[in-house]
Design an enzyme around this catalytic site. Structure first.
Site, short mmCIF file in Angstrom:
data_model
loop_
_atom_site.label_atom_id
_atom_site.label_comp_id
_atom_site.label_asym_id
_atom_site.label_seq_id
_atom_site.Cartn_x
_atom_site.Cartn_y
_atom_site.Cartn_z
CG ASP A 7 -1.71 1.10 1.29
OD1 ASP A 7 -1.81 1.98 0.68
OD2 ASP A 7 -2.95 0.80 1.72
CG ASP A 105 -3.08 4.03 -3.46
OD1 ASP A 105 -4.05 3.08 -3.70
OD2 ASP A 105 -3.48 4.81 -3.02
CD GLU A 106 -5.30 -0.44 -1.43
OE1 GLU A 106 -5.52 -0.33 -0.30
OE2 GLU A 106 -6.29 -0.69 -2.45
#
Length: 354
Positions: A7, A105-106
């Site tokens: 993350d 973003d993960e």
């Protein structure tokens, strides 16, 4: 299975800090401006200094400015964030047997074979990944390492920011027993309250409740998900796919309902959307923006994906269904969205290139 969940910490704001070092350590808010006024729009994200002042994602900009007047407010620059994301995802891909991109973003990495099934080696790989991203992109990430996807995400969420959370196989049952129901991904605050009213505070409480009652509250899919998690039987694999949708929208030469006029633009939108992905979408959605700016959409899912050649006919059928649904208004813009991309991992770099 050994899963690493990565993350990117307060990603949009952190990228702005990297590009503008003078922002570091100061409250920073990344905003989506609507353009109506200088303060109209919403907060996209904020760094931790701004969060301490009470600024939250989704908050109206004007409210954020009232509670944090001294913060720095900058417009969202999505192409720049995508470029950072692409580079980091490609770096992650090099360390994974499989990579599942959950958002910009993960990502979930299955590293079982990479570390030859050795969990401690998986932890060391996670440390290496954190350090490599920091050295190459100056971005901190929080990482979770666990025997399945959900646990890896949960322990990462508990370890923010810039943390490394670990749940070893021998620790799983104790961790599950003490897990609060509202800490589980997919369980929002409203559903958590309803489960609390049923006497379910911890995940372990699921095992002592009537399954039919649980199903009535959560629905079949979520009830089964919770039961498997509580029984330590959750084993959904990491898949080479991206949940980031790829779309393209084109303005028609004039407002019309004429399919012959719309189809060439729809086909062009399909071509451009497919050119953005390195893989096969499992779902295609046709989106029509009507003359009054109302939005209509119709999608179809395919178990094994849909090729670009088949997409043309499917999209035409979906368009005709939309026009049957709305027999009056003309179409102003036409577009297509591709979802749940099955990644061609052998050439993943093409998928992430802008």
């Amino acid at each position: 299975m050994i899963v690493i969940f990565v993350d990117f910490d307060y990603f949009f704001a952190q990228v702005e800090e990297v590009l503008n070092p003078q922002y570091k350590g100061k409250p920073l808010v990344v905003c989506v401006y609507s353009g109506r006024t200088k303060t109209s729009g919403a907060v996209a994200t904020a760094n931790y200094e701004a969060r301490k002042l009470g600024v939250k994602a989704g908050m109206p900009i004007i409210k954020a400015m009232q509670i944090a007047p001294s913060a720095i407010y900058v417009p969202m620059r999505k192409p720049i964030y995508e470029a950072f994301s692409n580079r980091i995802m490609n770096l992650l891909n090099k360390h994974a047997d499989k990579i599942e991109v959950a958002s910009i973003d993960e990502a979930y990495l299955d590293v079982t074979n990479k570390v030859e099934g050795n969990f401690e080696n998986g932890i060391e790989l996670a440390r290496k990944i954190k350090q490599e991203i920091l050295e190459k992109e100056k971005i901190t990430v929080t990482v979770g390492v666990a025997p399945n996807k959900i646990l890896a995400k949960i322990i990462a969420d508990k370890s923010k920011p810039n943390g490394l959370g670990v749940i070893r196989p021998t620790e799983v049952q104790d961790f599950l027993n003490e897990l609060d129901i509202d800490e589980i991904p997919g369980i929002g605050s409203v559903l958590a309250r309803r489960l609390n009213e049923l006497g379910i505070q911890k995940l372990r409480d699921i095992l002592s409740k009537n399954y039919n009652e649980l199903e009535k509250i959560t629905g079949k899919a979520k009830a089964l998900y919770l039961l498997k998690l509580a029984q330590n039987k959750y084993s959904e694999p990491v898949e080479n796919k991206s949940k980031i949708p790829h779309g393209r929208y084109l303005t028609l030469p004039y407002n019309t309902r004429d399919v012959k006029v719309i189809l060439p633009y729809l086909k062009k939108a399909i071509n451009e959307a497919y050119n953005k992905v390195n893989g096969i979408p499992m779902r295609i959605t046709v989106i029509a923006i009507m003359e009054d700016l109302d939005i209509l959409s119709k999608g179809k899912k395919f178990k094994h994906g849909i090729s670009i050649d088949n997409a043309y006919k499917v999209a035409e059928d979906l368009l005709r269904e939309l026009l049957v649904r709305d027999k009056r208004r003309n179409v102003r813009r036409i577009g297509v969205k591709l979802d749940n991309i099955i990644i061609n991992k052998t050439n993943l770099s093409d998928f992430f290139d802008i």
